[in-house]
Design a protein around this motif. Structure first.
Motif, PDB file in Angstrom:
ATOM      1  N   TYR A   1      -4.910 -52.916  25.302  1.00  0.00           N
ATOM      2  CA  TYR A   1      -4.501 -52.306  26.560  1.00  0.00           C
ATOM      3  C   TYR A   1      -3.019 -51.949  26.497  1.00  0.00           C
ATOM      4  CZ  TYR A   1      -2.117 -56.538  28.182  1.00  0.00           C
ATOM      5  OH  TYR A   1      -1.260 -57.589  28.315  1.00  0.00           O
TER       6      TYR A   1
ATOM      7  N   PHE B   1      -3.966 -48.721  30.822  1.00  0.00           N
ATOM      8  CA  PHE B   1      -4.921 -48.077  29.924  1.00  0.00           C
ATOM      9  C   PHE B   1      -5.679 -49.167  29.178  1.00  0.00           C
ATOM     10  CE2 PHE B   1      -1.271 -45.311  30.387  1.00  0.00           C
ATOM     11  CZ  PHE B   1      -1.857 -44.115  30.740  1.00  0.00           C
TER      12      PHE B   1
ATOM     13  N   SER C   1      -8.765 -49.934  26.287  1.00  0.00           N
ATOM     14  CA  SER C   1      -9.708 -49.516  25.265  1.00  0.00           C
ATOM     15  C   SER C   1     -10.695 -50.673  25.150  1.00  0.00           C
ATOM     16  CB  SER C   1      -8.966 -49.275  23.953  1.00  0.00           C
ATOM     17  OG  SER C   1      -9.873 -48.918  22.951  1.00  0.00           O
TER      18      SER C   1
ATOM     19  N   SER D   1     -16.432 -47.217  21.241  1.00  0.00           N
ATOM     20  CA  SER D   1     -15.489 -47.796  22.189  1.00  0.00           C
ATOM     21  C   SER D   1     -15.136 -46.736  23.220  1.00  0.00           C
ATOM     22  CB  SER D   1     -14.233 -48.299  21.480  1.00  0.00           C
ATOM     23  OG  SER D   1     -13.545 -47.228  20.881  1.00  0.00           O
TER      24      SER D   1
ATOM     25  N   GLN E   1     -12.265 -45.515  26.381  1.00  0.00           N
ATOM     26  CA  GLN E   1     -10.910 -45.633  26.906  1.00  0.00           C
ATOM     27  C   GLN E   1     -10.928 -45.218  28.369  1.00  0.00           C
ATOM     28  OE1 GLN E   1      -8.311 -43.366  24.392  1.00  0.00           O
ATOM     29  NE2 GLN E   1      -8.091 -45.058  22.963  1.00  0.00           N
TER      30      GLN E   1
ATOM     31  N   GLU F   1      -8.526 -45.731  32.332  1.00  0.00           N
ATOM     32  CA  GLU F   1      -7.286 -46.156  32.976  1.00  0.00           C
ATOM     33  C   GLU F   1      -7.597 -46.610  34.391  1.00  0.00           C
ATOM     34  OE1 GLU F   1      -5.278 -42.140  34.680  1.00  0.00           O
ATOM     35  OE2 GLU F   1      -5.308 -42.333  32.507  1.00  0.00           O
TER      36      GLU F   1
ATOM     37  N   MET G   1      -0.424 -47.892  22.929  1.00  0.00           N
ATOM     38  CA  MET G   1      -1.484 -46.964  22.591  1.00  0.00           C
ATOM     39  C   MET G   1      -0.984 -45.557  22.808  1.00  0.00           C
ATOM     40  SD  MET G   1      -4.694 -49.059  24.319  1.00  0.00           S
ATOM     41  CE  MET G   1      -5.150 -47.687  25.262  1.00  0.00           C
TER      42      MET G   1
ATOM     43  N   LYS H   1      -1.318 -42.109  24.418  1.00  0.00           N
ATOM     44  CA  LYS H   1      -1.948 -41.710  25.672  1.00  0.00           C
ATOM     45  C   LYS H   1      -2.408 -40.282  25.600  1.00  0.00           C
ATOM     46  CE  LYS H   1       0.905 -45.026  27.855  1.00  0.00           C
ATOM     47  NZ  LYS H   1       1.511 -45.557  26.684  1.00  0.00           N
TER      48      LYS H   1
END
Length: 161
Positions: free
Chosen positions: A105, A117, A119, A129, A131, A133, A159, A161
């Motif tokens: 995150y 965010f 994942s 996976s 992702q 927010e 990460m 974005k």
């Protein structure tokens, strides 16, 4: 009431009950709620206004009125579903994701919102996976940061974005 209205009424009634059970589950466990006013909720609120208007347009036709009222109930349940952080995970539009499923995150602060965010992997699927927010009010940033560090601090990672 014709067949089409019966089918639509049944579908909206099932959706409304399903969403209301999710809402009850969410309200019991969420510690920090996400931002309520989002673009999606605004669009569904506009749909709710149009559904309420159709009640008055079809005034007198019982089948149409019942369908419209149940449709308003289903839309209201969706609007009330919020994102939030719990002790064991987070809710995203009524769907629960456990912290065990979070891969990593990140977060960023903007002028009036705090965006986290995530994942994560879906516990039901074996691969892949996702992702997403979750947007919080900037006033809750410290509280959310503290909760995330306490629960899944080792999974924090910058990460893209």
């Amino acid at each position: 009431m014709d067949f089409f209205n019966l089918v639509l009424t049944g579908i909206f009634l099932a959706i409304a009950f399903w969403l209301s059970f999710k809402l009850v589950k969410m309200k019991k466990t969420v510690k920090v709620y996400g931002k309520f006013l989002t673009l999606t909720r605004i669009m569904f609120f506009i749909a709710l206004v149009f559904a309420i208007i159709t009640i008055f347009i079809y005034w007198g036709n019982v089948g149409e009125m019942v369908r419209s009222v149940i449709m308003c109930f289903a839309i209201s349940m969706f609007i009330l579903l919020q994102d939030g952080i719990t002790d064991d995970g987070f809710f995203l539009v009524g769907n629960f994701v456990a912290f065990n499923d979070v891969i990593d995150y990140d977060y960023k602060k903007e002028k009036n919102k705090f965006i986290v965010f995530f994942s994560y992997k879906d516990g039901k699927q074996k691969s892949g996976s996702f992702q997403t927010e979750v947007v919080f009010d900037i006033k809750k940033a410290d509280e959310v940061e503290k909760e995330l560090k306490d629960k899944i601090g080792k999974k924090y990672r910058r990460m893209k974005k």
